[in-house]
Scaffold this motif. Structure first.
Motif, mmCIF file in Angstrom:
data_model
loop_
_atom_site.group_PDB
_atom_site.id
_atom_site.type_symbol
_atom_site.label_atom_id
_atom_site.label_comp_id
_atom_site.label_asym_id
_atom_site.label_seq_id
_atom_site.Cartn_x
_atom_site.Cartn_y
_atom_site.Cartn_z
ATOM 1 N N ASN A 191 0.810 -1.214 0.000
ATOM 2 C CA ASN A 191 0.000 0.000 0.000
ATOM 3 C C ASN A 191 0.844 1.265 0.000
ATOM 4 O OD1 ASN A 191 -2.458 -1.241 -0.276
ATOM 5 N ND2 ASN A 191 -2.711 -1.532 1.906
ATOM 6 N N TYR A 192 2.107 1.166 0.422
ATOM 7 C CA TYR A 192 2.997 2.324 0.285
ATOM 8 C C TYR A 192 3.132 2.697 -1.191
ATOM 9 C CZ TYR A 192 4.483 2.161 5.151
ATOM 10 O OH TYR A 192 4.518 2.205 6.524
ATOM 11 N N LEU A 193 3.136 1.698 -2.065
ATOM 12 C CA LEU A 193 3.245 1.978 -3.503
ATOM 13 C C LEU A 193 2.042 2.779 -3.992
ATOM 14 C CD1 LEU A 193 4.594 -1.466 -4.749
ATOM 15 C CD2 LEU A 193 5.885 0.593 -4.129
ATOM 16 N N LYS A 194 0.874 2.505 -3.442
ATOM 17 C CA LYS A 194 -0.324 3.288 -3.785
ATOM 18 C C LYS A 194 -0.170 4.730 -3.314
ATOM 19 C CE LYS A 194 -3.554 -0.578 -3.487
ATOM 20 N NZ LYS A 194 -4.774 -1.064 -2.826
ATOM 21 N N PHE A 195 0.345 4.909 -2.108
ATOM 22 C CA PHE A 195 0.551 6.266 -1.589
ATOM 23 C C PHE A 195 1.534 7.033 -2.468
ATOM 24 C CE2 PHE A 195 -0.055 4.382 2.955
ATOM 25 C CZ PHE A 195 -1.428 4.315 2.765
ATOM 26 N N LEU A 196 2.616 6.367 -2.882
ATOM 27 C CA LEU A 196 3.616 7.010 -3.728
ATOM 28 C C LEU A 196 3.033 7.360 -5.093
ATOM 29 C CD1 LEU A 196 6.835 4.902 -2.953
ATOM 30 C CD2 LEU A 196 5.949 6.898 -1.747
ATOM 31 N N GLU A 197 2.215 6.462 -5.634
ATOM 32 C CA GLU A 197 1.564 6.714 -6.933
ATOM 33 C C GLU A 197 0.660 7.940 -6.837
ATOM 34 O OE1 GLU A 197 0.326 6.433 -10.834
ATOM 35 O OE2 GLU A 197 1.809 5.107 -9.921
ATOM 36 N N ARG A 198 -0.120 8.026 -5.775
ATOM 37 C CA ARG A 198 -1.004 9.179 -5.591
ATOM 38 C C ARG A 198 -0.196 10.473 -5.537
ATOM 39 N NH1 ARG A 198 -4.457 6.508 -0.771
ATOM 40 N NH2 ARG A 198 -5.260 4.781 -2.005
ATOM 41 N N ALA A 199 0.921 10.440 -4.838
ATOM 42 C CA ALA A 199 1.753 11.638 -4.705
ATOM 43 C C ALA A 199 2.317 12.061 -6.064
ATOM 44 C CB ALA A 199 2.881 11.390 -3.706
ATOM 45 N N LEU A 217 11.337 8.844 9.133
ATOM 46 C CA LEU A 217 11.296 8.072 7.890
ATOM 47 C C LEU A 217 10.662 6.708 8.127
ATOM 48 C CD1 LEU A 217 12.094 7.838 4.896
ATOM 49 C CD2 LEU A 217 14.295 6.912 5.664
ATOM 50 N N LEU A 218 9.624 6.405 7.329
ATOM 51 C CA LEU A 218 8.958 5.110 7.403
ATOM 52 C C LEU A 218 9.371 4.212 6.238
ATOM 53 C CD1 LEU A 218 5.352 6.333 8.266
ATOM 54 C CD2 LEU A 218 7.166 5.625 9.848
ATOM 55 N N ALA A 219 9.417 4.794 5.045
ATOM 56 C CA ALA A 219 9.774 4.032 3.842
ATOM 57 C C ALA A 219 10.391 4.992 2.833
ATOM 58 C CB ALA A 219 8.546 3.354 3.252
ATOM 59 N N HIS A 220 11.251 4.449 2.004
ATOM 60 C CA HIS A 220 11.970 5.255 1.014
ATOM 61 C C HIS A 220 12.004 4.465 -0.287
ATOM 62 C CE1 HIS A 220 15.732 6.384 -1.092
ATOM 63 N NE2 HIS A 220 15.370 7.596 -0.723
ATOM 64 N N GLY A 221 11.746 5.154 -1.403
ATOM 65 C CA GLY A 221 11.777 4.465 -2.689
ATOM 66 C C GLY A 221 12.340 5.299 -3.812
ATOM 67 N N ASN A 222 12.947 4.617 -4.758
ATOM 68 C CA ASN A 222 13.370 5.213 -6.020
ATOM 69 C C ASN A 222 12.554 4.529 -7.099
ATOM 70 O OD1 ASN A 222 15.631 6.999 -5.230
ATOM 71 N ND2 ASN A 222 16.445 5.087 -4.420
ATOM 72 N N ILE A 223 11.813 5.328 -7.863
ATOM 73 C CA ILE A 223 10.878 4.793 -8.844
ATOM 74 C C ILE A 223 11.202 5.373 -10.209
ATOM 75 C CG2 ILE A 223 8.452 4.702 -9.552
ATOM 76 C CD1 ILE A 223 9.281 5.227 -5.936
ATOM 77 N N GLN A 224 11.303 4.488 -11.207
ATOM 78 C CA GLN A 224 11.491 4.937 -12.584
ATOM 79 C C GLN A 224 10.171 4.739 -13.311
ATOM 80 O OE1 GLN A 224 14.499 2.950 -14.909
ATOM 81 N NE2 GLN A 224 14.037 4.130 -16.722
#
Length: 140
Positions: free
Chosen positions: A30-38, A106-113
């Motif tokens: 679900n973090y991926l959903k939050f990142l997508e929304r952002a 910091l809870l989670a950190h991602g690098n997304i291409q």
């Protein structure tokens, strides 16, 4: 609510029951959903509507790759902040660094291409010029 400046955008997200597992902790995907929304809200704030981009330019964005690190759990009813910044704009790609934080922790950190593709063929395609110009102006 999204807040942005030239180099970073923030989106506040409330954790709902549907975001958690049986223990009340945010399910990792679900973090991926939050990142997508952002990312989507930031593009929208810049005047890049993804639905219009698909219709008018025949272009869509798809996630090509990601690298996530989970540090601490978010829980039911937490109010978290997603911080996003663009680290690179390629011919057909956008690289984002994103962080999920609670009260600065910091809870989670991602690098997304994210890659731009032709909407009909789903093959890599150059970013439209107007999108490229807007994104390049955001890089530090």
């Amino acid at each position: 609510m999204i807040e942005s400046n030239l180099t970073e955008s923030t989106l506040k997200v409330r954790v709902y029951y549907e975001d958690t597992d049986a223990g009340g902790v945010v399910f990792y995907a679900n973090y991926l959903k939050f990142l997508e929304r952002a990312r989507t809200e930031w593009l929208r704030e810049l005047g890049v509507e993804q639905s219009a981009l698909a219709v008018q330019e025949g272009r869509m964005f798809v996630v090509h790759s990601l690298d996530m690190t989970y540090r601490k759990p978010a829980r039911l009813d937490d109010f978290i902040t997603i911080r996003s910044r663009i680290t690179r704009v390629g011919r057909a790609s956008i690289h984002f660094e994103q962080r999920a934080e609670r009260d600065g922790e910091l809870l989670a950190h991602g690098n997304i291409q994210v890659c731009c593709v032709d909407a009909a063929q789903l093959r890599p395609a150059a970013l439209p010029a107007i999108v490229r110009t807007k994104l390049e102006s955001l890089q530090e």
